[in-house]
Enzyme design. Structure first.
Site, PDB file in Angstrom:
ATOM      1  N   SER A 291       1.305  -0.881   0.129  1.00 24.69           N
ATOM      2  CA  SER A 291       0.425   0.256  -0.132  1.00 24.69           C
ATOM      3  C   SER A 291       0.774   1.481  -0.218  1.00 24.69           C
ATOM      4  O   SER A 291       1.592   1.004   0.199  1.00 24.69           O
ATOM      5  CB  SER A 291      -0.918  -0.136   1.684  1.00 24.69           C
ATOM      6  OG  SER A 291      -1.740  -1.286   1.213  1.00 24.69           O
ATOM      7  N   SER A 329      -2.514  -3.352  -3.230  1.00 25.58           N
ATOM      8  CA  SER A 329      -2.809  -2.473  -2.482  1.00 25.58           C
ATOM      9  C   SER A 329      -3.567  -0.845  -2.525  1.00 25.58           C
ATOM     10  O   SER A 329      -4.521  -1.252  -3.431  1.00 25.58           O
ATOM     11  CB  SER A 329      -1.741  -2.245  -3.665  1.00 25.58           C
ATOM     12  OG  SER A 329      -0.997  -0.260  -3.502  1.00 25.58           O
ATOM     13  N   ASP A 331      -3.759   2.448  -1.857  1.00 28.62           N
ATOM     14  CA  ASP A 331      -3.656   3.390  -2.286  1.00 28.62           C
ATOM     15  C   ASP A 331      -4.486   4.942  -2.086  1.00 28.62           C
ATOM     16  O   ASP A 331      -5.107   5.087  -2.524  1.00 28.62           O
ATOM     17  CB  ASP A 331      -3.022   3.552  -3.507  1.00 28.62           C
ATOM     18  CG  ASP A 331      -2.358   1.981  -3.968  1.00 28.62           C
ATOM     19  OD1 ASP A 331      -1.568   2.071  -3.040  1.00 28.62           O
ATOM     20  OD2 ASP A 331      -2.553   1.835  -5.077  1.00 28.62           O
TER      21      ASP A 331
END
Length: 427
Positions: A291, A329, A331
């Site tokens: 992340s 991930s 983000d």
């Protein structure tokens, strides 16, 4: 590692495997190597170039060898960003958030979206310790009679389970309070510090990074700063100024020391650090996971919807570095403006300024530039680390980075920097 030098990290526990020589070796920032990404940096090249912004860390490093849940090894911590510093922590700022990919968490964002305001600090830690950090912020606020004002803390996370005993729940409310109390303006630590201690970025050691831009007077002379907690991306896609650095630096991938494989199924594809032969034929399950949390601060007078536009430009910088917003991930980005929202008198409306939309392009460009530089600074500041289950993640080699950039003709002469190494700042 530079993080071991800070006198304010009250819970720092150094293991013999990290080495004191490592602690004394300052690593360069991007601009020390002549990598600028364009634009004019602020004097510190940090989010703290924005007047009023303060940053503090608590770093937890202890133990080595195999994971014993609850005992370690620990490679984790907490980072605090205070938009108006501790003295103005109860005064809100205009803010907005944006998620490129939502496999992550940032608490308190619903109220930011509803009200257009951020109340209190932004905290960043590991995935499993959001609750403890949130509790710490509220306890800290209660001690200042600000429990109502700071009742919905903003706490973000990235996953440090590759190097840290993540299920040991080592971050406590007191560590969040220590990060808040250590927050200062001026030069700030980067790399394996605070919430970034156990993070991995593009297959190299990652962590906390920062950068800033000072707009020319013709564009308003405003300052914009970015801070990242970098824990995302694959090695093969890692790019700097258009150079495929990940392909040029294909060796020194994460591995484990000794003969005993890591216990986590997620790490089953790692090879021994002593093994010979080329890299795996296919990416490991961890490739592209992770992340990245990014905070954008500016003193430009922007309204919440304009700050949302800034936050939505952050992914352009990530993409230039090789990020795709991969499936696993998280983000998530937050942007705020430090212009005052306090009315002259309580019974009077607050008067705020606003920059016209047709003057936002320089701020968009500054956001993209500073995002790239902050990511690279996070990687350059982070030295090789050995953590849980003897997993080793190598630091990005500055000489290898420079060699790759020179090969493609993308390196400008390095400017002389007056800024002391971040680890020498005494914070």
């Amino acid at each position: 590692m530079r993080t071991l030098l800070s006198s304010v990290l009250l819970c720092l526990l150094v293991t013999p495997s990290l080495g004191s020589a490592q602690a004394e070796r300052a690593r360069p920032r991007a601009r020390n190597l002549g990598i600028t990404f364009g634009g004019q940096s602020g004097p510190l090249g940090a989010i703290t170039d924005v007047p009023g912004v303060e940053v503090g860390h608590t770093t937890l490093i202890s133990g080595e060898g195999r994971i014993e849940p609850g005992k370690g090894p620990m490679r984790t911590g907490v980072t605090a960003v205070l938009p108006r510093g501790r003295d103005g922590v109860a005064e809100p700022v205009f803010a907005a958030t944006y998620a490129l990919n939502g496999n992550g968490e940032m608490t308190g964002t619903h109220w930011i979206q509803e009200s257009g305001e951020l109340n209190g600090p932004v905290m960043i830690t590991n995935t499993n310790d959001i609750g403890a950090v949130r509790e710490g912020v509220i306890s800290w606020a209660m001690g200042k009679d600000l429990a109502w004002d700071l009742g919905l803390p903003v706490v973000a996370e990235t996953w440090d389970g590759m190097l840290n005993d993540l299920y040991g729940f080592h971050v406590k409310p007191s560590h969040a309070i220590q990060a808040l109390e250590s927050a200062r303006p001026g030069p700030m630590l980067e790399g394996s510090v605070g919430g970034g201690t156990g993070m991995v970025c593009h297959g190299f050691k990652g962590g906390i990074g920062t950068a800033s831009r000072k707009l020319p007077e013709s564009a308003g002379g405003y300052t914009l700063g970015v801070m990242v907690q970098c824990n995302y991306g694959s090695r093969r896609l890692f790019s700097v100024e258009g150079v495929p650095v990940g392909e040029e630096l294909a060796d020194h991938k994460p591995c484990y020391l000794g003969t005993q494989k890591p216990g986590s199924p997620m790490m089953s594809s790692l090879t021994s650090c002593g093994a010979t032969g080329g890299p795996p034929a296919v990416p490991t399950p961890f490739e592209g996971a992770g992340s990245i949390i990014i905070i954008v601060a500016t003193d430009a007078p922007l309204l919440p919807h304009q700050l949302g536009r800034l936050a939505r430009r952050v992914p352009l910088g990530i993409a230039k570095m090789g990020g795709l917003g991969e499936n696993y991930s998280g983000d998530i980005f937050l942007a705020f403006s430090t212009q005052s929202l306090k009315p002259a008198a309580q019974d009077r409306p607050a008067n705020v300024a606003v920059l016209s939309n047709d003057r936002l392009n320089p701020l968009f460009e500054a956001t993209v530039q500073a995002t790239q530089e902050a990511i690279l600074n996070a990687m350059l500041a982070s030295d090789t680390m050995t953590g849980a289950d003897n997993i080793r993640v190598y630091g990005l080699p500055p000489d290898g980075l420079v060699k790759a950039l020179k090969k493609y003709g993308r390196l400008t002469p390095a400017p002389k920097s007056k800024r002391p190494p971040a680890g020498k700042s005494g914070r």
